[in-house]
Design a protein around this motif. Structure first.
Motif, PDB file in Angstrom:
ATOM      1  N   SER A   1       0.785  -1.202   0.022  1.00  0.00           N
ATOM      2  CA  SER A   1      -0.034   0.059   0.057  1.00  0.00           C
ATOM      3  C   SER A   1       0.877   1.164   0.010  1.00  0.00           C
ATOM      4  O   SER A   1       0.578   1.986  -0.623  1.00  0.00           O
ATOM      5  N   LEU A   2       1.811   1.267   0.907  1.00  0.00           N
ATOM      6  CA  LEU A   2       2.851   2.531   0.900  1.00  0.00           C
ATOM      7  C   LEU A   2       3.599   2.613  -0.511  1.00  0.00           C
ATOM      8  O   LEU A   2       3.806   3.948  -1.031  1.00  0.00           O
ATOM      9  N   GLU A   3       3.939   1.406  -1.325  1.00  0.00           N
ATOM     10  CA  GLU A   3       4.233   1.497  -2.405  1.00  0.00           C
ATOM     11  C   GLU A   3       3.653   2.128  -3.624  1.00  0.00           C
ATOM     12  O   GLU A   3       3.951   3.186  -4.247  1.00  0.00           O
ATOM     13  N   GLN A   4       2.283   1.956  -3.699  1.00  0.00           N
ATOM     14  CA  GLN A   4       1.359   2.352  -4.294  1.00  0.00           C
ATOM     15  C   GLN A   4       1.211   3.833  -4.206  1.00  0.00           C
ATOM     16  O   GLN A   4       1.143   4.800  -4.921  1.00  0.00           O
ATOM     17  N   ARG A   5       1.055   4.328  -2.758  1.00  0.00           N
ATOM     18  CA  ARG A   5       1.028   5.673  -2.434  1.00  0.00           C
ATOM     19  C   ARG A   5       2.036   6.553  -2.773  1.00  0.00           C
ATOM     20  O   ARG A   5       2.011   7.426  -3.532  1.00  0.00           O
ATOM     21  N   MET A   6       3.320   5.878  -2.715  1.00  0.00           N
ATOM     22  CA  MET A   6       4.652   6.715  -3.300  1.00  0.00           C
ATOM     23  C   MET A   6       4.382   6.766  -4.891  1.00  0.00           C
ATOM     24  O   MET A   6       4.919   7.848  -5.298  1.00  0.00           O
ATOM     25  N   GLU A   7       4.014   5.715  -5.496  1.00  0.00           N
ATOM     26  CA  GLU A   7       4.129   5.862  -6.772  1.00  0.00           C
ATOM     27  C   GLU A   7       3.102   7.095  -7.388  1.00  0.00           C
ATOM     28  O   GLU A   7       3.178   7.734  -8.315  1.00  0.00           O
ATOM     29  N   THR A   8       1.815   7.112  -6.553  1.00  0.00           N
ATOM     30  CA  THR A   8       0.817   8.118  -6.897  1.00  0.00           C
ATOM     31  C   THR A   8       1.466   9.496  -6.517  1.00  0.00           C
ATOM     32  O   THR A   8       1.376  10.413  -7.252  1.00  0.00           O
ATOM     33  N   LEU A   9       2.094   9.605  -5.314  1.00  0.00           N
ATOM     34  CA  LEU A   9       2.904  10.851  -5.085  1.00  0.00           C
ATOM     35  C   LEU A   9       4.122  11.135  -6.127  1.00  0.00           C
ATOM     36  O   LEU A   9       4.125  12.554  -6.545  1.00  0.00           O
ATOM     37  N   ARG A  10       4.475  10.301  -6.628  1.00  0.00           N
ATOM     38  CA  ARG A  10       5.602  10.527  -7.630  1.00  0.00           C
ATOM     39  C   ARG A  10       4.967  11.299  -9.072  1.00  0.00           C
ATOM     40  O   ARG A  10       5.628  12.123  -9.417  1.00  0.00           O
TER      41      ARG A  10
ATOM     42  N   PHE B   1       3.922  14.936  -7.671  1.00  0.00           N
ATOM     43  CA  PHE B   1       4.901  15.960  -7.687  1.00  0.00           C
ATOM     44  C   PHE B   1       5.537  16.050  -8.872  1.00  0.00           C
ATOM     45  O   PHE B   1       6.785  16.713  -8.982  1.00  0.00           O
ATOM     46  N   GLU B   2       5.357  15.185 -10.079  1.00  0.00           N
ATOM     47  CA  GLU B   2       5.878  15.278 -11.206  1.00  0.00           C
ATOM     48  C   GLU B   2       7.491  15.078 -11.246  1.00  0.00           C
ATOM     49  O   GLU B   2       8.192  15.611 -11.807  1.00  0.00           O
TER      50      GLU B   2
END
Length: 76
Positions: A10-19, A22-23
């Motif tokens: 879940s955390l990895e998915q959130r990080m990908e979304t944030l990536r 934040f472009e």
């Protein structure tokens, strides 16, 4: 263990979304473009433009530094 794996996933998915939000990829590309501009000898003849380019690069660099720290914390 399964619960931890789910949380990590879940955390990895959130990080990908944030990536994306934040472009990060675009910022890395922009840094490379700005480095090319800064490397041109004529860029410094226009000090106002050179200052603008340097400021933009520093701002992006700060964002990427924070992103890298966050990413490292997640990995650890």
């Amino acid at each position: 263990l399964s619960q931890w794996e789910e949380k990590i996933s879940s955390l990895e998915q959130r990080m990908e979304t944030l990536r994306g939000i934040f472009e990060i990829t675009q910022k890395k590309t922009r840094i490379q473009e700005l480095d090319k501009e800064i490397g041109r000898s004529d860029v410094w003849s226009d000090s106002k433009n050179a200052q603008k380019i340097s400021k933009e690069r520093k701002t992006i660099e700060n964002v990427l530094t924070l992103w890298n720290k966050l990413e490292q914390e997640v990995e650890d």
